[in-house]
Design an enzyme around this catalytic site. Structure first.
Site, PDB file in Angstrom:
ATOM      1  N   ASP A   1       0.770  -1.153   0.128  1.00 52.34           N
ATOM      2  CA  ASP A   1      -0.093   0.006   0.025  1.00 52.34           C
ATOM      3  C   ASP A   1       0.975   1.388  -0.035  1.00 52.34           C
ATOM      4  O   ASP A   1       0.477   2.342  -0.171  1.00 52.34           O
ATOM      5  CB  ASP A   1      -1.031  -0.190   1.142  1.00 52.34           C
ATOM      6  CG  ASP A   1      -0.398  -0.110   2.628  1.00 52.34           C
ATOM      7  OD1 ASP A   1       0.823  -0.129   2.730  1.00 52.34           O
ATOM      8  OD2 ASP A   1      -1.182  -0.145   3.620  1.00 52.34           O
ATOM      9  N   SER A   2       2.167   1.144   0.112  1.00 59.12           N
ATOM     10  CA  SER A   2       3.086   2.101  -0.199  1.00 59.12           C
ATOM     11  C   SER A   2       2.867   2.741  -1.554  1.00 59.12           C
ATOM     12  O   SER A   2       3.566   3.830  -1.756  1.00 59.12           O
ATOM     13  CB  SER A   2       4.518   1.705  -0.124  1.00 59.12           C
ATOM     14  OG  SER A   2       4.747   0.485  -1.067  1.00 59.12           O
TER      15      SER A   2
ATOM     16  N   ASP B   1      -0.771  -6.339   0.386  1.00 59.04           N
ATOM     17  CA  ASP B   1      -1.167  -5.644   1.488  1.00 59.04           C
ATOM     18  C   ASP B   1      -2.726  -5.639   1.676  1.00 59.04           C
ATOM     19  O   ASP B   1      -3.291  -5.088   0.681  1.00 59.04           O
ATOM     20  CB  ASP B   1      -0.720  -4.151   1.689  1.00 59.04           C
ATOM     21  CG  ASP B   1       0.889  -3.946   2.192  1.00 59.04           C
ATOM     22  OD1 ASP B   1       1.200  -4.963   2.868  1.00 59.04           O
ATOM     23  OD2 ASP B   1       1.453  -2.800   2.155  1.00 59.04           O
TER      24      ASP B   1
ATOM     25  N   LYS C   1      -0.588  -9.427   3.306  1.00 61.14           N
ATOM     26  CA  LYS C   1       0.062  -8.611   4.648  1.00 61.14           C
ATOM     27  C   LYS C   1      -0.995  -7.877   5.389  1.00 61.14           C
ATOM     28  O   LYS C   1      -1.460  -7.237   4.788  1.00 61.14           O
ATOM     29  CB  LYS C   1       1.301  -8.001   4.147  1.00 61.14           C
ATOM     30  CG  LYS C   1       1.941  -7.258   5.173  1.00 61.14           C
ATOM     31  CD  LYS C   1       3.331  -6.879   4.945  1.00 61.14           C
ATOM     32  CE  LYS C   1       3.300  -5.540   4.281  1.00 61.14           C
ATOM     33  NZ  LYS C   1       3.085  -4.436   4.818  1.00 61.14           N
TER      34      LYS C   1
ATOM     35  N   GLU D   1      -1.106  -5.415   9.117  1.00 63.86           N
ATOM     36  CA  GLU D   1      -0.247  -4.466  10.127  1.00 63.86           C
ATOM     37  C   GLU D   1      -1.032  -4.555  11.389  1.00 63.86           C
ATOM     38  O   GLU D   1      -2.180  -4.703  11.778  1.00 63.86           O
ATOM     39  CB  GLU D   1      -0.060  -3.227   9.693  1.00 63.86           C
ATOM     40  CG  GLU D   1       0.268  -2.968   8.503  1.00 63.86           C
ATOM     41  CD  GLU D   1       0.578  -1.405   7.954  1.00 63.86           C
ATOM     42  OE1 GLU D   1       0.189  -0.570   9.005  1.00 63.86           O
ATOM     43  OE2 GLU D   1       0.928  -1.237   7.154  1.00 63.86           O
TER      44      GLU D   1
ATOM     45  N   GLU E   1       9.581  -3.585  10.597  1.00 66.91           N
ATOM     46  CA  GLU E   1       9.934  -2.290  10.251  1.00 66.91           C
ATOM     47  C   GLU E   1      10.480  -1.432  11.211  1.00 66.91           C
ATOM     48  O   GLU E   1       9.599  -0.995  12.249  1.00 66.91           O
ATOM     49  CB  GLU E   1       8.817  -1.827   9.594  1.00 66.91           C
ATOM     50  CG  GLU E   1       9.189  -0.382   8.835  1.00 66.91           C
ATOM     51  CD  GLU E   1       8.241   0.404   7.365  1.00 66.91           C
ATOM     52  OE1 GLU E   1       8.335   1.387   7.107  1.00 66.91           O
ATOM     53  OE2 GLU E   1       7.104  -0.532   7.593  1.00 66.91           O
TER      54      GLU E   1
END
Length: 263
Positions: free
Chosen positions: A43-44, A82, A111, A113, A179
């Site tokens: 999602d970057s 993501d 992925k 978070e 991260e």
């Protein structure tokens, strides 16, 4: 083709896993050919591709579109996509519905978070056939709660991060991604959990490394993070730069001391 079993064997053998973000088919094909093991449809893309100030506005529709593009270009690499902000935090059922869309679009793993509180979702997904990469430490979807992009797990907060990793590992996570975590803590996590670990700003002792494509090519505007190296410098082509990144991760020369956070 790279699978979850491949990653486990690489961890056991001490072979570093190379991950790099990809958002479209041409770069996916180039990275695949250069030997990148895992392509992360991150999602970057909200910041690197769409020009936004954070990852939060990225939609599930965006993620499915870019996952489809990457899947058309990749032949051997694993594709991890993501789950975007707001698409999985409400309930396990919401997470499964979103993850199923990403898998249908071509992802091999999703992925998410979050720490201990997201481990139940990790278990729910993996029990239903969806491999999970659990992202802990600095989680960009929580950047406003953190008060900015800051190193996580220092001092008295180290045990909490270790607990996050253990919870996801016990829940069946296929990968734990860390991260902006002190190198010694990331090493301890890697030695503790059974699944492979991937680091970004988490030292050299993780089982693998990931960077954002735009960062490693030196084309992202603004301040460069401490953990980033411009692999395009001194190279004559993008493919050569990607191959240099792959070679340095495999040789355990990246990240170097200047890219690592201390406790």
């Amino acid at each position: 083709m790279i699978t979850v079993n491949t990653l486990q064997k690489m961890k056991a053998a001490g072979e570093k896993i190379v991950m790099l973000t990809a958002y479209e088919s041409s770069f996916a094909a180039l990275m695949d050919d250069a030997g990148v093991d895992v392509l992360l449809v991150g999602d970057s893309l909200g910041m690197a591709v769409q020009g936004r100030q954070s990852t939060l506005p990225v939609s599930l529709r965006d993620m499915c579109y870019h996952t489809e593009c990457v899947a058309r270009g990749a032949k051997n690499a694993m594709i991890v996509s993501d789950l975007p902000f707001g698409a999985y935090q409400q309930s396990k059922e919401q997470a499964f519905a979103a993850a199923a869309e990403l898998m249908a679009a071509g992802a091999h793993m999703v992925k998410l978070e979050g720490g201990v509180w997201m481990a139940e979702t990790t278990e729910f997904l993996q029990m239903r056939g969806i491999p999970v990469c659990a992202h802990i430490g600095l989680t960009p979807q929580s950047v406003f709660a953190f008060g900015g992009y800051k190193v996580q797990g220092r001092g008295g907060k180290a045990q909490a991060l270790l607990n996050d990793a253990k919870a996801h590992d016990e829940a069946g996570a296929a990968v734990v991604l860390m991260e902006c975590v002190p190198a010694e803590l990331a090493k301890k996590v890697t030695e503790t959990v059974s699944c492979p670990t991937i680091g970004i700003g988490a030292g050299a002792d993780c089982d693998g490394q990931v960077l954002v494509m735009h960062d490693m090519l030196g084309i992202f505007p603004g301040k460069t993070a401490k953990f980033v190296k411009n692999f395009m410098r001194g190279q004559s082509s993008i493919q050569a730069a990607v191959r240099a990144y792959v070679a340095e991760v495999k040789a355990k020369t990246f990240p170097a001391a200047e890219h690592i956070f201390a406790d």
